[in-house]
Scaffold this motif. Structure first.
Motif, PDB file in Angstrom:
ATOM      1  N   SER A  31       1.077   3.313  -7.707  1.00  0.00           N
ATOM      2  CA  SER A  31       1.634   4.799  -8.208  1.00  0.00           C
ATOM      3  C   SER A  31       3.147   4.987  -7.356  1.00  0.00           C
ATOM      4  O   SER A  31       3.835   5.384  -7.958  1.00  0.00           O
ATOM      5  CB  SER A  31       0.612   5.248  -7.041  1.00  0.00           C
TER       6      SER A  31
ATOM      7  N   THR B 195      -2.161   3.263  -2.283  1.00  0.00           N
ATOM      8  CA  THR B 195      -0.959   4.049  -3.392  1.00  0.00           C
ATOM      9  C   THR B 195       0.174   4.495  -2.428  1.00  0.00           C
ATOM     10  O   THR B 195       1.768   4.574  -3.344  1.00  0.00           O
ATOM     11  CB  THR B 195      -1.598   5.609  -3.532  1.00  0.00           C
TER      12      THR B 195
ATOM     13  N   LYS C  60      -4.596  15.517  -3.986  1.00  0.00           N
ATOM     14  CA  LYS C  60      -3.962  15.102  -4.156  1.00  0.00           C
ATOM     15  C   LYS C  60      -2.708  15.707  -5.066  1.00  0.00           C
ATOM     16  O   LYS C  60      -1.775  15.535  -4.761  1.00  0.00           O
ATOM     17  CB  LYS C  60      -4.413  13.767  -4.064  1.00  0.00           C
TER      18      LYS C  60
ATOM     19  N   GLN D  60      -0.160   9.786  -9.669  1.00  0.00           N
ATOM     20  CA  GLN D  60      -1.746   8.336  -9.378  1.00  0.00           C
ATOM     21  C   GLN D  60      -1.580   7.473 -10.469  1.00  0.00           C
ATOM     22  O   GLN D  60      -2.761   7.761 -11.500  1.00  0.00           O
ATOM     23  CB  GLN D  60      -3.215   9.876  -9.854  1.00  0.00           C
TER      24      GLN D  60
ATOM     25  N   THR E  85       2.527  10.560  -4.526  1.00  0.00           N
ATOM     26  CA  THR E  85       1.817  10.192  -4.839  1.00  0.00           C
ATOM     27  C   THR E  85       1.120   9.738  -3.295  1.00  0.00           C
ATOM     28  O   THR E  85       1.174  10.497  -2.305  1.00  0.00           O
ATOM     29  CB  THR E  85       0.974   8.764  -5.019  1.00  0.00           C
TER      30      THR E  85
END
Length: 541
Positions: free
Chosen positions: A189, A366, A163, A184, A123
């Motif tokens: 994440s 994240t 991403k 995500q 992530t």
């Protein structure tokens, strides 16, 4: 072997690039010292990095963040990228690729014995590097350099910044053939990616799984606007569970862990940092006051599910690494959920430590769950519970005296009682996706606890010195260019002078579990000192 043991997953390698901690050892030293790595920088520094003066000079602007060094550097040639590609690549990609390789090396998964089926579950944060629309501040990003846009097409910019392509870039560059997917769920994440990796290993979809999280924000020296009632701290520091807690402060970081099934790791004599005994993921649904608010019921259900997956009672948990935002709403709800579940186990007051790494390095977006996970892994491995930085007195709204929890202000020894040390790691994402992980120290096949890193070195050295094997050791090293090879020789020389790992293991791993490149050297000796001196001579020659 019980069915629960069959389900356990071993953490066999790790690498990090966290604030003021480019290595695991540095990260652990900072945690044990209770160091806060959040920096307050001048408004001039923010302006120089691209923040508009009108923004930086606002009265409500807080110039604070936890920074990572080296975001402007990248070994492009090692991964097969051109200089131009490296220039347009999001720094989140750059550091993730380098950290991913370092983690695989630490796990001994880059040499001849490397598994053919290595999965990647990763992530990253929103890319603030690729376009003006995403980030109007950063004057040095791709969209502000038209000469770059004339030499590389839009698709290439996308696959080096979006991403979605982060995990598959690593899979392609390192020829990793297991499942490769982006995950995500906001702040949870990293632990959700971990859950997918654990399930993939349990089902036999891959033999090795790499789980990573990257959160590098642009511009580097950028703070935030504070407004009353927001989740951000007016003080520019995060104080989870503290009486003066006022919210979060942002941070940057990259972390990667490498996983194998427990039986495979023990069979191959891998170094096992910790075991993942249980893991669970759910969502709060609509049973809460708002979309972004946490939920007691949702967290309670998921904590129970993680303990059930591990097959243990909450009474066996000695440490909780909490999500711990230090916000007026988040901390009381998280502690309430934990207290209700742990209370069912009839635990004594102050019998379980609770803390949050956000007190050390801020909120890593994240990558927040990854920072928490690595902290907890190191804690169960080293048999020490790190302090919560800056903690003085608890937030009275938590009612900690009525729970099994306490917040420790100093590092404390964590001896194993009748079994392994166990920790619960928590992460909650905005939008309600909760993830909880049960970790345990590895007791090996014979039930003897593994020695924590950095301990037992004298006995081990004496055993090596007195053993029947007085053989000369060969330590082979290699790199893609001469400068890198000399740098590696210096690193190994330093390692030999300080590490407590077996000399035999160091030489064996270098020979069989490292990839061999064009530039090579070999040091010969019967002791650490002889090998270190030989490497120094080569490095300086």
């Amino acid at each position: 072997m019980s069915s629960k043991q069959d389900q356990q997953i071993a953490v066999v390698g790790m690498a990090v690039r966290f604030p003021e901690a480019p290595t695991l050892d540095a990260y652990w030293a900072n945690l044990i010292a209770g160091r806060c790595s959040v920096q307050r920088f001048s408004k001039e520094a923010a302006i120089a990095d691209g923040v508009p003066r009108s923004e930086a000079e606002r009265d409500d602007y807080v110039p604070a963040s936890a920074l990572v060094d080296g975001v402007d550097r990248f070994d492009a040639g090692f991964f097969g990228f051109s200089r131009r590609e490296a220039e347009v690549m999001d720094p989140q990609y750059r550091l993730f690729l380098e950290t991913g390789w370092a983690a695989l090396e630490a796990a001994g998964q880059t040499g001849r014995r490397r598994s053919d089926s290595i999965g990647v579950f990763a992530t990253s944060g929103m890319s603030l590097y690729s376009g003006k629309e995403m980030n109007t501040y950063y004057r040095v990003n791709v969209a502000h350099h038209e000469e770059l846009l004339d030499t590389i097409d839009a698709i290439q910019i996308k696959v080096l910044n979006d991403k979605d392509y982060l995990p598959t870039q690593l899979s392609y560059r390192l020829n990793l053939k297991g499942p490769s997917m982006a995950v995500q769920t906001a702040c949870s994440s990293a632990l959700v990616a971990l859950q997918l990796a654990v399930q993939s290993l349990r089902r036999g979809e891959c033999d090795v799984a790499l789980v990573g999280a990257s959160a590098i924000h642009a511009p580097r020296h950028a703070g935030y606007r504070y407004s009353e009632g927001s989740i951000y701290s007016s003080q520019g520091v995060c104080r989870p569970f503290e009486q003066h807690a006022a919210g979060i402060v942002g941070g940057n970081g990259v972390g990667v862990v490498v996983l194998r099934r427990r039986d495979c790791a023990l069979r191959d004599n891998d170094r096992v940092h910790a075991l993942i005994q249980g893991i669970a993921v759910n969502n709060d649904g609509a049973n809460k006051v708002s979309y972004a608010a946490p939920s007691i019921e949702g967290q309670k259900a998921n904590i129970r599910a993680a303990l059930r997956d591990a097959g243990i009672s909450a009474a066996l948990i000695g440490m909780v690494e909490a999500h711990g935002t230090g916000t007026a709403m988040g901390d009381p709800i998280e502690v309430a959920a934990l207290a209700q579940v742990f209370g069912e186990a009839k635990m004594a007051p102050a019998s379980c430590a609770i803390g949050s790494v956000k007190s050390n390095i801020g909120h890593l977006d994240t990558a927040a769950g990854m920072a928490s996970l690595v902290k907890a892994i190191l804690a169960v491995e080293h048999a020490v519970i790190p302090p919560t930085a800056g903690f003085v007195a608890p937030n009275p709204l938590l009612n900690l005296a009525r729970t099994p929890f306490y917040v420790n202000a100093q590092a404390q020894e964590w001896p194993a009682a009748d079994g392994p040390r166990r920790a619960l790691v928590c992460a909650t994402g905005a939008g309600g996706t909760n993830a909880h992980v049960v970790l345990a120290s590895c007791t090996g096949q014979d039930g003897v606890p593994a020695a924590p890193r950095g301990k037992g070195g004298e006995a081990q050295e004496a055993q090596e010195a007195q053993g029947a094997d007085d053989a000369v050791r060969l330590l082979p090293l290699s790199a893609k260019d001469e400068a890198s090879l000399r740098a590696q020789a210096r690193q190994y020389a330093a390692l030999l002078r300080m590490d407590t790992a077996s000399l035999r293991d160091i030489c064996y791993t270098a020979a069989t579990r490292r990839e061999h490149f064009r530039w090579r050297l070999a040091a010969v000796g019967q002791s650490r000192r002889q090998l270190a001196e030989a490497l120094d001579a080569i490095a300086d020659g």
